[in-house]
Write a protein that holds these residues in place. Structure first.
Motif, mmCIF file in Angstrom:
data_model
loop_
_atom_site.group_PDB
_atom_site.id
_atom_site.type_symbol
_atom_site.label_atom_id
_atom_site.label_comp_id
_atom_site.label_asym_id
_atom_site.label_seq_id
_atom_site.Cartn_x
_atom_site.Cartn_y
_atom_site.Cartn_z
ATOM 1 N N ASN A 142 29.295 73.877 -30.378
ATOM 2 C CA ASN A 142 28.215 74.592 -29.953
ATOM 3 C C ASN A 142 27.578 75.233 -31.173
ATOM 4 N N ARG A 143 26.481 74.466 -31.543
ATOM 5 C CA ARG A 143 25.879 74.992 -32.899
ATOM 6 C C ARG A 143 25.108 76.265 -32.669
ATOM 7 N N GLY A 144 24.727 76.786 -31.446
ATOM 8 C CA GLY A 144 24.181 77.909 -31.269
ATOM 9 C C GLY A 144 22.958 78.140 -31.660
ATOM 10 N N ALA A 145 22.199 79.197 -31.886
ATOM 11 C CA ALA A 145 20.745 79.605 -32.002
ATOM 12 C C ALA A 145 20.618 79.379 -33.584
ATOM 13 N N GLU A 146 19.528 78.820 -33.970
ATOM 14 C CA GLU A 146 19.318 78.566 -35.421
ATOM 15 C C GLU A 146 18.953 79.886 -36.117
ATOM 16 N N PRO A 147 19.693 80.015 -37.563
ATOM 17 C CA PRO A 147 19.116 81.108 -38.330
ATOM 18 C C PRO A 147 17.537 81.336 -38.541
ATOM 19 N N ASN A 148 17.121 82.612 -38.476
ATOM 20 C CA ASN A 148 15.572 83.093 -38.152
ATOM 21 C C ASN A 148 15.052 82.478 -39.362
ATOM 22 N N ALA A 149 15.459 81.991 -40.488
ATOM 23 C CA ALA A 149 14.772 81.876 -41.850
ATOM 24 C C ALA A 149 14.137 80.330 -41.841
ATOM 25 N N ILE A 150 14.894 79.618 -40.894
ATOM 26 C CA ILE A 150 14.619 78.015 -40.701
ATOM 27 C C ILE A 150 13.158 77.967 -40.201
ATOM 28 N N ALA A 177 10.442 79.359 -40.763
ATOM 29 C CA ALA A 177 9.428 79.388 -41.805
ATOM 30 C C ALA A 177 9.458 78.170 -42.817
ATOM 31 N N VAL A 178 10.796 77.683 -43.094
ATOM 32 C CA VAL A 178 10.840 76.453 -44.015
ATOM 33 C C VAL A 178 10.396 75.343 -43.356
ATOM 34 N N ARG A 179 10.711 75.112 -42.003
ATOM 35 C CA ARG A 179 10.258 74.105 -41.183
ATOM 36 C C ARG A 179 8.820 74.003 -41.229
ATOM 37 N N ILE A 218 25.041 69.534 -45.372
ATOM 38 C CA ILE A 218 24.451 69.278 -44.256
ATOM 39 C C ILE A 218 23.883 67.815 -44.003
ATOM 40 N N GLU A 219 24.304 67.157 -42.785
ATOM 41 C CA GLU A 219 24.047 65.914 -42.612
ATOM 42 C C GLU A 219 23.227 65.734 -41.280
ATOM 43 N N HIS A 220 22.123 65.081 -41.565
ATOM 44 C CA HIS A 220 21.052 64.941 -40.504
ATOM 45 C C HIS A 220 21.435 63.891 -39.683
ATOM 46 N N PHE A 221 21.561 64.152 -38.253
ATOM 47 C CA PHE A 221 22.156 63.459 -37.375
ATOM 48 C C PHE A 221 21.372 62.298 -37.138
ATOM 49 N N ARG A 222 20.071 62.448 -36.757
ATOM 50 C CA ARG A 222 19.062 61.442 -36.850
ATOM 51 C C ARG A 222 18.557 61.474 -38.013
ATOM 52 N N PRO A 223 18.576 60.314 -39.010
ATOM 53 C CA PRO A 223 18.296 60.376 -40.327
ATOM 54 C C PRO A 223 17.070 60.680 -40.720
ATOM 55 N N VAL A 224 16.624 61.340 -41.742
ATOM 56 C CA VAL A 224 15.410 61.999 -42.130
ATOM 57 C C VAL A 224 14.390 60.820 -42.207
ATOM 58 N N SER A 225 14.767 59.571 -42.817
ATOM 59 C CA SER A 225 13.995 58.557 -43.216
ATOM 60 C C SER A 225 13.312 57.668 -42.095
ATOM 61 N N LYS A 226 14.158 58.090 -41.085
ATOM 62 C CA LYS A 226 13.755 57.573 -39.659
ATOM 63 C C LYS A 226 12.889 58.356 -38.568
ATOM 64 N N PHE A 227 13.484 59.816 -38.829
ATOM 65 C CA PHE A 227 13.043 60.654 -37.991
ATOM 66 C C PHE A 227 12.707 62.011 -38.975
ATOM 67 N N PRO A 228 11.616 61.810 -39.644
ATOM 68 C CA PRO A 228 11.302 63.046 -40.866
ATOM 69 C C PRO A 228 10.603 64.315 -40.078
ATOM 70 N N SER A 229 10.189 64.142 -38.945
ATOM 71 C CA SER A 229 10.010 65.384 -38.170
ATOM 72 C C SER A 229 11.030 66.380 -37.667
ATOM 73 N N LEU A 230 12.220 65.762 -38.040
ATOM 74 C CA LEU A 230 13.563 66.563 -37.606
ATOM 75 C C LEU A 230 14.106 66.893 -38.874
ATOM 76 N N VAL A 231 13.681 67.094 -40.000
ATOM 77 C CA VAL A 231 14.176 67.405 -41.240
ATOM 78 C C VAL A 231 14.770 68.604 -41.392
ATOM 79 N N TYR A 232 13.991 69.562 -40.686
ATOM 80 C CA TYR A 232 14.318 71.103 -40.708
ATOM 81 C C TYR A 232 14.638 71.566 -39.534
ATOM 82 N N GLU A 233 15.206 70.593 -38.245
ATOM 83 C CA GLU A 233 15.425 71.052 -37.072
ATOM 84 C C GLU A 233 17.031 71.535 -36.933
ATOM 85 N N TRP A 234 17.328 72.627 -36.821
ATOM 86 C CA TRP A 234 18.701 72.984 -36.649
ATOM 87 C C TRP A 234 19.388 72.082 -35.647
#
Length: 213
Positions: A5-13, A15-17, A66-82
């Protein structure tokens, strides 16, 4: 592999996103500029705590990445999604890389209970091999096998660690002792914060134990 259970994302994400996602979209969707500088590493400690310092794929202890479950190269919109981040050991991260088959992989943090890893995987308690469960549909079995194969979850170095744990577990089980030390050891090994707890659970369930989360 077990559900986390990943839980809620940290607040600072947020702004980075908001500030840095567009550069990744420009690079991968439009070929603009060099690959942007990763900004997710500052959140590694947050994710490490959620995953109890265990790789989300092989369940072994790791300092992790940190590994991107859906790869950044194929799903760049998810790069900063917790919701797209998995804590992984460098080996599993490298093996998975930017692979993404049709149908995807089994998600360690799947939202739906029917999609969680426990529904897909079990272990051979002699060899330590990770296997798809027998009751899966054809498409589910394919996804399970692809996850195991593409991330190389039955590599010899994983099997060696699993067999070592199986030997220790069987020793404590076969002593048929009421020793509280045995009970404490087994209880520790099936705890989800312990490395390879899914393997420990598979063996104990095979021996008739009922394990409740």
């Amino acid at each position: 592999m077990h559900w986390v259970n990943r839980g809620a994302e940290p607040n600072a994400i947020a702004a980075v996103r908001s500030q840095y996602t567009q550069a990744w979209l420009d690079h991968y969707q439009h070929g603009v500029g060099n690959r942007p500088t990763p900004r997710w590493r500052q959140f590694r400690g947050d994710l490490r705590g959620v995953f109890s310092e265990l790789c989300g794929y092989c369940e072994e202890e790791t300092t992790g990445e940190i590994e991107h479950f859906r790869p950044v190269s194929k799903f760049p919109s998810l790069v900063y999604e917790w919701s797209n981040w998995v804590f992984a050991c460098p080996t599993c991260n490298r093996e998975k890389s930017s692979k993404w088959p049709l149908g995807g992989y089994v998600d360690p943090c799947a939202g739906e209970e029917s999609e969680r890893p426990e529904r897909f995987f079990t272990f051979h308690t002699g060899t330590g091999e990770m296997m798809p469960k027998s009751e899966l549909s054809d498409s589910q079995e394919k996804r399970a096998r692809q996850t195991i194969g593409d991330i190389n979850l039955n590599a010899s170095y994983h099997l060696k660690r699993r067999r070592r744990l199986l030997i220790d577990l069987k020793y404590h089980l076969d002593r048929q002792s009421d020793d509280s030390d045995d009970e404490e050891y087994l209880s520790e090994k099936v705890d989800r914060a312990s490395a390879l707890s899914s393997l420990a659970r598979a063996l104990l369930e095979e021996r008739g134990f009922i394990i409740e989360d």
